[in-house]
Write a protein that holds these residues in place. Structure first.
Motif, PDB file in Angstrom:
ATOM      1  N   PRO A 107      37.564 -23.136 -20.276  1.00  0.00           N
ATOM      2  CA  PRO A 107      36.366 -22.743 -21.031  1.00  0.00           C
ATOM      3  C   PRO A 107      36.291 -23.293 -22.448  1.00  0.00           C
ATOM      4  O   PRO A 107      35.193 -23.428 -22.998  1.00  0.00           O
ATOM      5  CB  PRO A 107      36.440 -21.206 -21.037  1.00  0.00           C
ATOM      6  N   LEU A 108      37.426 -23.634 -23.058  1.00  0.00           N
ATOM      7  CA  LEU A 108      37.369 -24.199 -24.408  1.00  0.00           C
ATOM      8  C   LEU A 108      36.667 -25.552 -24.421  1.00  0.00           C
ATOM      9  O   LEU A 108      36.059 -25.924 -25.433  1.00  0.00           O
ATOM     10  CB  LEU A 108      38.777 -24.319 -24.995  1.00  0.00           C
ATOM     11  N   TRP A 109      36.759 -26.299 -23.314  1.00  0.00           N
ATOM     12  CA  TRP A 109      36.087 -27.606 -23.287  1.00  0.00           C
ATOM     13  C   TRP A 109      34.572 -27.453 -23.379  1.00  0.00           C
ATOM     14  O   TRP A 109      33.886 -28.289 -23.990  1.00  0.00           O
ATOM     15  CB  TRP A 109      36.434 -28.357 -22.003  1.00  0.00           C
ATOM     16  N   ALA A 110      34.051 -26.415 -22.759  1.00  0.00           N
ATOM     17  CA  ALA A 110      32.595 -26.257 -22.674  1.00  0.00           C
ATOM     18  C   ALA A 110      31.995 -25.519 -23.859  1.00  0.00           C
ATOM     19  O   ALA A 110      30.772 -25.506 -24.014  1.00  0.00           O
ATOM     20  CB  ALA A 110      32.243 -25.516 -21.378  1.00  0.00           C
ATOM     21  N   ASP A 111      32.819 -24.905 -24.688  1.00  0.00           N
ATOM     22  CA  ASP A 111      32.300 -24.100 -25.789  1.00  0.00           C
ATOM     23  C   ASP A 111      31.844 -25.016 -26.933  1.00  0.00           C
ATOM     24  O   ASP A 111      32.664 -25.738 -27.516  1.00  0.00           O
ATOM     25  CB  ASP A 111      33.374 -23.134 -26.288  1.00  0.00           C
ATOM     26  N   PRO A 112      30.575 -25.007 -27.293  1.00  0.00           N
ATOM     27  CA  PRO A 112      30.088 -25.912 -28.341  1.00  0.00           C
ATOM     28  C   PRO A 112      30.589 -25.564 -29.739  1.00  0.00           C
ATOM     29  O   PRO A 112      30.369 -26.331 -30.679  1.00  0.00           O
ATOM     30  CB  PRO A 112      28.565 -25.756 -28.254  1.00  0.00           C
ATOM     31  N   ARG A 113      31.243 -24.418 -29.877  1.00  0.00           N
ATOM     32  CA  ARG A 113      31.813 -24.047 -31.181  1.00  0.00           C
ATOM     33  C   ARG A 113      33.254 -24.507 -31.323  1.00  0.00           C
ATOM     34  O   ARG A 113      33.890 -24.265 -32.355  1.00  0.00           O
ATOM     35  CB  ARG A 113      31.749 -22.531 -31.354  1.00  0.00           C
ATOM     36  N   SER A 161      30.610 -30.158 -33.555  1.00  0.00           N
ATOM     37  CA  SER A 161      30.790 -30.192 -32.109  1.00  0.00           C
ATOM     38  C   SER A 161      29.473 -29.895 -31.400  1.00  0.00           C
ATOM     39  O   SER A 161      29.093 -30.573 -30.437  1.00  0.00           O
ATOM     40  CB  SER A 161      31.868 -29.194 -31.689  1.00  0.00           C
ATOM     41  N   LEU A 162      28.761 -28.880 -31.871  1.00  0.00           N
ATOM     42  CA  LEU A 162      27.447 -28.562 -31.293  1.00  0.00           C
ATOM     43  C   LEU A 162      26.487 -29.725 -31.472  1.00  0.00           C
ATOM     44  O   LEU A 162      25.764 -30.107 -30.530  1.00  0.00           O
ATOM     45  CB  LEU A 162      26.892 -27.304 -31.957  1.00  0.00           C
ATOM     46  N   VAL A 199      39.732 -17.403 -26.506  1.00  0.00           N
ATOM     47  CA  VAL A 199      38.511 -17.507 -25.694  1.00  0.00           C
ATOM     48  C   VAL A 199      37.704 -16.215 -25.789  1.00  0.00           C
ATOM     49  O   VAL A 199      36.479 -16.232 -25.973  1.00  0.00           O
ATOM     50  CB  VAL A 199      38.862 -17.833 -24.233  1.00  0.00           C
ATOM     51  N   GLU A 200      38.392 -15.090 -25.683  1.00  0.00           N
ATOM     52  CA  GLU A 200      37.697 -13.801 -25.755  1.00  0.00           C
ATOM     53  C   GLU A 200      37.070 -13.581 -27.130  1.00  0.00           C
ATOM     54  O   GLU A 200      35.961 -13.046 -27.237  1.00  0.00           O
ATOM     55  CB  GLU A 200      38.675 -12.671 -25.433  1.00  0.00           C
ATOM     56  N   ALA A 201      37.782 -13.982 -28.193  1.00  0.00           N
ATOM     57  CA  ALA A 201      37.239 -13.802 -29.540  1.00  0.00           C
ATOM     58  C   ALA A 201      35.987 -14.649 -29.752  1.00  0.00           C
ATOM     59  O   ALA A 201      35.016 -14.209 -30.381  1.00  0.00           O
ATOM     60  CB  ALA A 201      38.298 -14.155 -30.581  1.00  0.00           C
ATOM     61  N   LEU A 202      35.991 -15.865 -29.219  1.00  0.00           N
ATOM     62  CA  LEU A 202      34.805 -16.717 -29.324  1.00  0.00           C
ATOM     63  C   LEU A 202      33.646 -16.129 -28.524  1.00  0.00           C
ATOM     64  O   LEU A 202      32.503 -16.089 -28.989  1.00  0.00           O
ATOM     65  CB  LEU A 202      35.130 -18.124 -28.843  1.00  0.00           C
ATOM     66  N   ASP A 203      33.942 -15.654 -27.311  1.00  0.00           N
ATOM     67  CA  ASP A 203      32.899 -15.065 -26.476  1.00  0.00           C
ATOM     68  C   ASP A 203      32.270 -13.841 -27.142  1.00  0.00           C
ATOM     69  O   ASP A 203      31.058 -13.611 -27.047  1.00  0.00           O
ATOM     70  CB  ASP A 203      33.472 -14.662 -25.111  1.00  0.00           C
TER      71      ASP A 203
END
Length: 323
Positions: free
Chosen positions: A272-278, A127-128, A246-250
C-alpha cells in the motif's frame, strides 16, 4: 612498524560475492582503489596470511568473518565499508579482542542531502504532483521555521543540522550520547522522545539499527505527532513499524512520509505504500556508487595513517552499543 592490510574476499574469490552496500561497482573495480588507499596511508597490501589489518567487503556473513579471525589471530583491526553493521553485531563477532571500524559518518553528505530533499518533497506534495496526469494545484508548505526532530546524533544528523540552518528551523536531536550536536537547538536523550513528538513538524530518522531502536517509531509514537507532521527515514527500514505507518497515513494521523529505506526491503510490489500519493519511496539510493567508493577509500587511507601513528581510528564500533 608496518600496517599490513589484506582485503577480503581475495581477488580470486571476489566474483562469488555481491554488492558493496549501495554501490553497484564490482569488486574488480573497487579493489585497486582500496589497495591504493592502503598504500597512500603508508600501509602494505598483503595476503590474508600475512595481515595484521583486514578490509572486509563480504556482506551478511558474520560467521565467515569470525572463522577468518579465528584462523588469523594476528589481525587486530577490521574495517567495514558500511555504516550499518547490525548483522555482525547480532552475531557476537564484536566480542573478539579486535578493533572494528565501519564507515559511519563517511556518507553523511549525500544522505543528509537526500533527507532534506525528502522533507521538502513531503511538505510540497511532490509525490502527488508527479502522480497526477493533469493540472493539480496544491498549496505548498514551507520548511522555513518548522520544528525538526532528528533521531540519531551521528554524521548524517550533524550535516543535516548544517543544511537546515538557512531555513531557520527549530532543530532537536535525540541521541544516546550526551554531547551536544553543534548547531542544534537542543540535544536530548532517547527518553525525551515522547515529549518532543507533539512539537515536531518533520521527524527524521538517521540512527543506527540496534535491538533498542527497532520500531523506535511505532503506533504510539506516530499518534503523538501532530497531523501536519511528515516522517523521513534515511536510516534503516526496521526503525519504523511499517504496518503502523500505513495505518497512521490512512487515519490522517500524519500527513506524509519520505522513505529511502523500508521494512521489508525491497518493498514488495502491491504494497500500500507504493500507491499512497502522500508517500515518496526512493529505493535505498540516498548515496551514489561513485560517492560511496570514494568516501570509503578516503576512510581507509586515513585509518591506515591513524593506525601507523597510534592515533584513534575513525568510525570505531562500540561493541556494547552495536554500532
Amino acid at each position: 612498524m608496518e600496517a599490513r592490510i589484506a582485503i577480503a574476499p581475495s581477488a580470486e574469490a571476489g566474483a562469488s560475492h555481491g554488492r558493496l552496500g549501495s554501490s553497484d561497482l564490482d569488486l574488480d573495480r573497487r579493489r585497486p582503489g582500496i589497495e591504493e588507499a592502503v598504500s597512500r596511508g603508508g600501509g602494505v597490501n598483503v595476503p590474508l596470511a600475512d595481515a595484521d589489518g583486514l578490509v572486509w567487503l563480504i556482506p551478511g556473513e558474520p560467521e565467515l568473518l569470525g572463522a577468518t579471525l579465528e584462523a588469523h589471530p594476528r589481525i587486530g583491526w577490521v574495517q567495514f565499508p558500511w555504516a550499518g553493521v547490525e548483522r555482525f553485531a547480532a552475531s557476537g563477532v564484536f566480542d573478539r579482542p579486535v578493533v572494528f571500524s565501519c564507515a559511519k559518518g563517511s556518507f553523511a553528505g549525500q544522505v543528509a542531502e537526500h533527507a532534506l530533499m525528502l522533507a521538502l518533497a513531503c511538505l510540497r506534495s511532490l509525490s502527488l504532483q508527479a502522480r497526477t496526469p493533469g493540472w493539480c494545484p496544491v498549496d505548498p508548505r514551507s520548511l522555513h521555521g518548522r520544528r525538526v526532530t532528528i533521531l540519531g546524533g551521528g554524521g548524517i544528523a550533524a550535516e543535516l543540522v548544517r543544511l537546515l540552518r538557512p531555513f531557520g528551523c527549530r532543530v532537536r536531536v535525540i541521541r544516546r550520547r550526551p554531547e551536544k550536536v553543534e548547531g542544534a537547538d537542543e540535544t536530548l536523550p532517547p527518553p525525551a522522545l515522547p515529549a518532543v513528538l507533539p512539537e515536531t513538524d518533520v521527524l527524521v530518522l538517521a540512527l543506527a539499527l540496534t535491538p533498542e531502536t527497532r520500531h523506535v517509531v511505532g503506533a504510539a509514537e506516530l499518534a503523538l505527532l501532530p497531523p501536519q507532521a511528515v516522517v523521513v527515514n534515511v536510516a534503516r527500514g526496521a526503525h519504523i513499524d511499517t504496518g503502523a505507518l500505513v495505518e497512521a497515513l490512512d487515519a490522517g494521523t500524519i500527513s506524509a512520509a519520505g522513505l529511502d529505506v523500508t521494512d521489508p526491503e525491497p518493498l514488495p510490489d502491491g504494497h500500500p505504500l507504493w500507491a499512497d500519493p502522500r508517500v515518496l519511496v526512493t529505493s535505498h539510493c540516498a548515496d551514489s556508487a561513485e560517492y560511496v567508493a570514494r568516501m570509503f577509500c578516503e576512510r581507509v587511507e586515513r585509518n591506515v595513517r591513524n593506525l601507523l601513528a597510534g592515533r584513534p581510528l575513525e568510525g570505531v564500533i562500540d561493541p556494547a552499543a552495536g554500532y
